[in-house]
Design a protein around this motif. Structure first.
Motif: not given
Length: 83
Positions: A17-20, A66-70, A72-78
């Motif tokens: 991620d590396r984002s705010l 950890t779950v929040g980051i995962a 968030g990345n899944l949502g961005k990917h979708l």
């Protein structure tokens, strides 16, 4: 346990991620998830065998980060997949 989960959360954020926004999602998940679990513990619906603070294990918020980051990345990917 806490040190390992904290290292995994930090590594997950750094590598994926590396984002705010990712850090804020992780923090929000930690706060809301832990608050929800503390609430259901308070009302007797659940309990930890070895609770630390407010009836929950001290490592729990780190797991939610950890779950929040995962998620968030899944949502961005979708979202990106549909553009």
């Amino acid at each position: 346990k806490s040190a390992v989960i904290a290292a995994l959360a930090g590594a997950g954020w750094f590598l994926c991620d590396r984002s705010l926004l990712g850090a804020l999602l992780g923090g929000g998940a930690a706060l809301s998830g832990t608050a929800f679990e503390a609430t259901i513990i308070h009302y007797g619906f659940f309990h930890y065998v070895h609770p630390d603070v407010a009836g929950v294990a001290v490592w729990l918020p780190l797991l939610y980060v950890t779950v929040g980051i995962a998620v968030g990345n899944l949502g961005k990917h979708l979202v990106d997949a549909h553009e």
